[in-house]
Design a protein around this motif. Structure first.
Motif, mmCIF file in Angstrom:
data_model
loop_
_atom_site.group_PDB
_atom_site.id
_atom_site.type_symbol
_atom_site.label_atom_id
_atom_site.label_comp_id
_atom_site.label_asym_id
_atom_site.label_seq_id
_atom_site.Cartn_x
_atom_site.Cartn_y
_atom_site.Cartn_z
ATOM 1 N N ASN A 191 0.839 -1.199 0.000
ATOM 2 C CA ASN A 191 0.000 0.000 0.000
ATOM 3 C C ASN A 191 0.884 1.263 0.000
ATOM 4 O O ASN A 191 1.688 1.453 0.901
ATOM 5 C CB ASN A 191 -0.880 -0.044 1.260
ATOM 6 N N PRO A 192 0.746 2.137 -1.003
ATOM 7 C CA PRO A 192 1.629 3.308 -1.093
ATOM 8 C C PRO A 192 1.431 4.288 0.060
ATOM 9 O O PRO A 192 2.314 5.101 0.331
ATOM 10 C CB PRO A 192 1.240 3.946 -2.431
ATOM 11 N N ASN A 193 0.292 4.232 0.741
ATOM 12 C CA ASN A 193 0.061 5.142 1.866
ATOM 13 C C ASN A 193 0.330 4.502 3.217
ATOM 14 O O ASN A 193 -0.089 5.015 4.247
ATOM 15 C CB ASN A 193 -1.364 5.698 1.803
ATOM 16 N N ALA A 194 1.000 3.347 3.160
ATOM 17 C CA ALA A 194 1.370 2.685 4.419
ATOM 18 C C ALA A 194 2.880 2.510 4.455
ATOM 19 O O ALA A 194 3.540 2.421 3.418
ATOM 20 C CB ALA A 194 0.681 1.329 4.526
ATOM 21 N N PHE A 195 3.410 2.512 5.662
ATOM 22 C CA PHE A 195 4.854 2.336 5.851
ATOM 23 C C PHE A 195 5.034 1.352 7.003
ATOM 24 O O PHE A 195 4.532 1.574 8.112
ATOM 25 C CB PHE A 195 5.493 3.687 6.168
ATOM 26 N N ILE A 196 5.713 0.236 6.720
ATOM 27 C CA ILE A 196 5.916 -0.775 7.764
ATOM 28 C C ILE A 196 7.395 -0.866 8.077
ATOM 29 O O ILE A 196 8.221 -0.981 7.174
ATOM 30 C CB ILE A 196 5.397 -2.158 7.307
ATOM 31 N N ARG A 197 7.722 -0.768 9.340
ATOM 32 C CA ARG A 197 9.128 -0.822 9.726
ATOM 33 C C ARG A 197 9.310 -1.885 10.802
ATOM 34 O O ARG A 197 8.674 -1.817 11.862
ATOM 35 C CB ARG A 197 9.542 0.550 10.263
ATOM 36 N N PRO A 198 10.168 -2.873 10.566
ATOM 37 C CA PRO A 198 10.373 -3.915 11.576
ATOM 38 C C PRO A 198 10.977 -3.324 12.851
ATOM 39 O O PRO A 198 11.437 -2.186 12.858
ATOM 40 C CB PRO A 198 11.376 -4.867 10.916
ATOM 41 N N SER A 199 10.960 -4.107 13.889
ATOM 42 C CA SER A 199 11.463 -3.680 15.189
ATOM 43 C C SER A 199 12.922 -3.244 15.105
ATOM 44 O O SER A 199 13.739 -3.891 14.471
ATOM 45 C CB SER A 199 11.351 -4.835 16.169
ATOM 46 N N ALA A 200 13.235 -2.137 15.748
ATOM 47 C CA ALA A 200 14.627 -1.705 15.859
ATOM 48 C C ALA A 200 15.379 -2.759 16.647
ATOM 49 O O ALA A 200 14.870 -3.294 17.617
ATOM 50 C CB ALA A 200 14.684 -0.362 16.578
ATOM 51 N N SER A 201 16.578 -3.064 16.203
ATOM 52 C CA SER A 201 17.348 -4.049 16.950
ATOM 53 C C SER A 201 18.008 -3.363 18.132
ATOM 54 O O SER A 201 18.094 -2.152 18.208
ATOM 55 C CB SER A 201 18.399 -4.676 16.046
ATOM 56 N N GLY A 202 18.488 -4.140 19.049
ATOM 57 C CA GLY A 202 19.104 -3.580 20.248
ATOM 58 C C GLY A 202 18.805 -4.482 21.404
ATOM 59 O O GLY A 202 17.695 -4.991 21.523
ATOM 60 N N ASN A 203 19.791 -4.704 22.256
ATOM 61 C CA ASN A 203 19.558 -5.630 23.355
ATOM 62 C C ASN A 203 19.026 -4.934 24.594
ATOM 63 O O ASN A 203 18.704 -5.560 25.585
ATOM 64 C CB ASN A 203 20.829 -6.431 23.694
ATOM 65 N N MET A 204 18.894 -3.591 24.531
ATOM 66 C CA MET A 204 18.338 -2.894 25.683
ATOM 67 C C MET A 204 17.028 -2.236 25.294
ATOM 68 O O MET A 204 16.955 -1.504 24.310
ATOM 69 C CB MET A 204 19.310 -1.869 26.214
ATOM 70 N N LEU A 205 15.992 -2.475 26.105
ATOM 71 C CA LEU A 205 14.678 -1.922 25.825
ATOM 72 C C LEU A 205 14.760 -0.400 25.749
ATOM 73 O O LEU A 205 14.091 0.231 24.935
ATOM 74 C CB LEU A 205 13.708 -2.367 26.926
ATOM 75 N N GLY A 206 15.623 0.196 26.599
ATOM 76 C CA GLY A 206 15.795 1.647 26.601
ATOM 77 C C GLY A 206 16.265 2.156 25.244
ATOM 78 O O GLY A 206 15.776 3.166 24.740
ATOM 79 N N GLY A 207 17.211 1.429 24.637
ATOM 80 C CA GLY A 207 17.727 1.822 23.329
ATOM 81 C C GLY A 207 16.667 1.690 22.250
ATOM 82 O O GLY A 207 16.501 2.569 21.403
#
Lengths: 357, 357
Positions: free
Chosen positions: A147-163
């Motif tokens: 869908n051209p009006n949708a943007f899906i981004r997978p989870s940011a990597s990182g081992n700390m929830l804060g990051g």
């Protein structure tokens, strides 16, 4: 340069040549620097011009651990800030199997049909272990991904929830500046990630299934208390009756909870994401929530409180990191822990000793 | 001195008299100092000689906010440490009306009959508001208060749970050094005080009533997860049947909880503290818990973890207090909060700015 040298009659050309090498290095460094600046600026302009590929590249910059990229991403975030904060941010949680992907895909496609732009982000602290258990690839939401009006981004990597939280919060700002008016943050209904997500969204939706107890669904009671709407999914076929029963039960349970500060009375609704049934009613409930909380100022107050929360969290985490990373403190801590284990000092005396170093 | 002066033939007696006043002041000051030192030392020795009045005075010293008293109390705590850590520490919680006082009185009197010495302390963060809602006076446990082998101490005052926790933890050490082998820490089953108490005891007992739902009893689910034994009190007369039913229900609920690190399977028991029925069985379950956890090393590991927790907590709280008490930081924080509310900076950029000051 080389052609110029060839044309020269002077003997000193060799020296000039040496000097030329230095010059070309300087020039390259200047060019490189200029390129970096141009890049960040161009990226910012493209984001504000609603380019999804620029948005994607800027998010990669934010997620980079390279210190050089931090200046660039800070530049972009600052440029996006005046254009951000105009969306609604919706958190969606539920255990694996509840149908989160289907729900988000159906809701997302419905919304784009109404002319909205929808961004889907994910917070999944377990993704480093499971190699991206949620949104690890876009195949889960195939039609929304196209869908051209949708943007899906997978989870940011990182081992700390804060990051991960920092990156997600900054990604929200970029998406908003790129013109997305509905930001959906997806997370798994286990562990601490819901609390983190609840601290960055305006509205919290909990997906449930009929027939399974809370314990079986692995949902902690605190998550039910956080929910603004509980949607019982897969209410289709033979499942309609159990779903209606579950709705009654949850409504009863919600009555025991204290009144929310938002003055919003949490609702229990049923839906079938697969058959696009009840999704519109859920969206209407969400719109109703925003109407009420924008009218009573809770919407803005909550965003300010969230900003303050992340400010304090970041400071506190950094203070601790700075302190405990000192080799002197590390050594003293080990020493005091040993003394404590031998009952030769108390926790409070040991703490004072370490703090006075 | 006066008689000596009268006997003197010298004219300078008046000058000597002035000098005498100074001397007597110095002497008094020296005496005073010596008295202080002797006091702390005498107090320590008396505690180790099991004097309850010395124990009482030392606890008052710990609770004092006078900085002069801190050195003394630290001296006493350090002297007590080698003689501490030999008791069992039991946390007891339950909402008002569940019968905590009667339960502790009955259990306490049973234990002293077996030759044990029982200390009862309280953690009640609400006591500053309600002027001592629990253990505010000893009249609640009249017969135990008169028992020469029992020691009852009302909740330490203080408006911060951290401060109350520090005082309570230090009081435990003093009680243990004074020969008390069972330390009972009582708290109300609402708010955060249970988590605090759970971090300072070896065993956690939750008192409940039959027939009332969790919500009605104001008990949070987390507290049920912390409990090593759930005792359904007031199981007498017409209440025996409902109590037995409640026991079955709780047992079922406990089965959904994950296995405890202690490898102890939490138990549900019924009792009538008023009629001294079932109290012995509860004590046997507690002894059984200690047998298992001492054998598998969990007992010691937990105490070490608790020490570490309090050490880290104290350091973190102090780090934050030191940082945020600086006028420069306070001003910068206000300034950044304003910028954030205007969407001119992010929480993370603001935090970095403040940290770099």
């Amino acid at each position: 340069m080389a052609s110029k040298e060839n044309k020269s009659a002077l003997n000193e050309t060799k020296h000039v040549s040496t000097s030329n090498i230095i010059n070309s290095m300087s020039i390259q460094s200047i060019k490189q620097k200029r390129k970096v600046e141009i890049d960040a600026d161009a990226l910012l302009k493209s984001i504000l011009n609603k380019s999804i590929s620029a948005l994607s590249r800027a998010i990669t910059l934010i997620e980079s651990s390279n210190p050089k990229h931090q200046n660039k991403s800070n530049y972009i975030i600052n440029g996006c800030l005046p254009h951000a904060n105009k969306s609604v941010r919706i958190g969606i949680t539920g255990v694996p199997g509840v149908g989160k992907s289907t729900f988000i895909e159906t809701l997302g496609n419905n919304l784009t049909k109404q002319g909205k732009k929808v961004a889907v982000l994910a917070v999944d602290p377990s993704s480093t272990v499971t190699k991206g258990s949620i949104l690890g690839d876009k195949t889960r939401m195939e039609s929304l991904a196209k869908n051209p009006n949708a943007f899906i981004r997978p989870s940011a990597s990182g081992n700390m929830l804060g990051g991960v939280a920092k990156k997600t919060r900054e990604t929200i700002i970029l998406c908003e500046a790129a013109g997305f008016d509905v930001i959906i943050i997806e997370t798994v209904g286990v562990g601490q990630s819901e609390t983190t997500v609840a601290c960055m969204v305006d509205f919290f939706l909990l997906l449930k299934l009929a027939g399974a107890g809370d314990e079986l669904q692995g949902i902690k009671r605190g998550i039910i208390e956080m929910a603004d709407v509980i949607a019982i999914n897969k209410a289709d076929g033979n499942n309609i009756k159990p779903a209606k029963l579950a709705k009654v039960e949850f409504n009863r349970a919600l009555h025991y909870l204290p009144q929310k500060v938002s003055q919003w009375q949490p609702q229990v609704l049923t839906c079938s994401a697969l058959q696009n049934e009840g999704i519109e009613e859920i969206w209407e409930a969400i719109l109703n929530y925003f109407e009420i909380t924008k009218a009573n100022q809770y919407f803005n107050e909550k965003r300010n409180e969230q900003d303050k929360y992340w400010l304090m969290q970041t400071i506190e985490n950094q203070l601790k990191a700075n302190f405990f990373n000192s080799p002197k403190i590390k050594a003293a801590l080990q020493e005091q822990l040993t003394l404590m284990a031998q009952h030769r000092t108390t926790a409070f005396a040991a703490a004072n000793y370490i703090l006075n170093l």
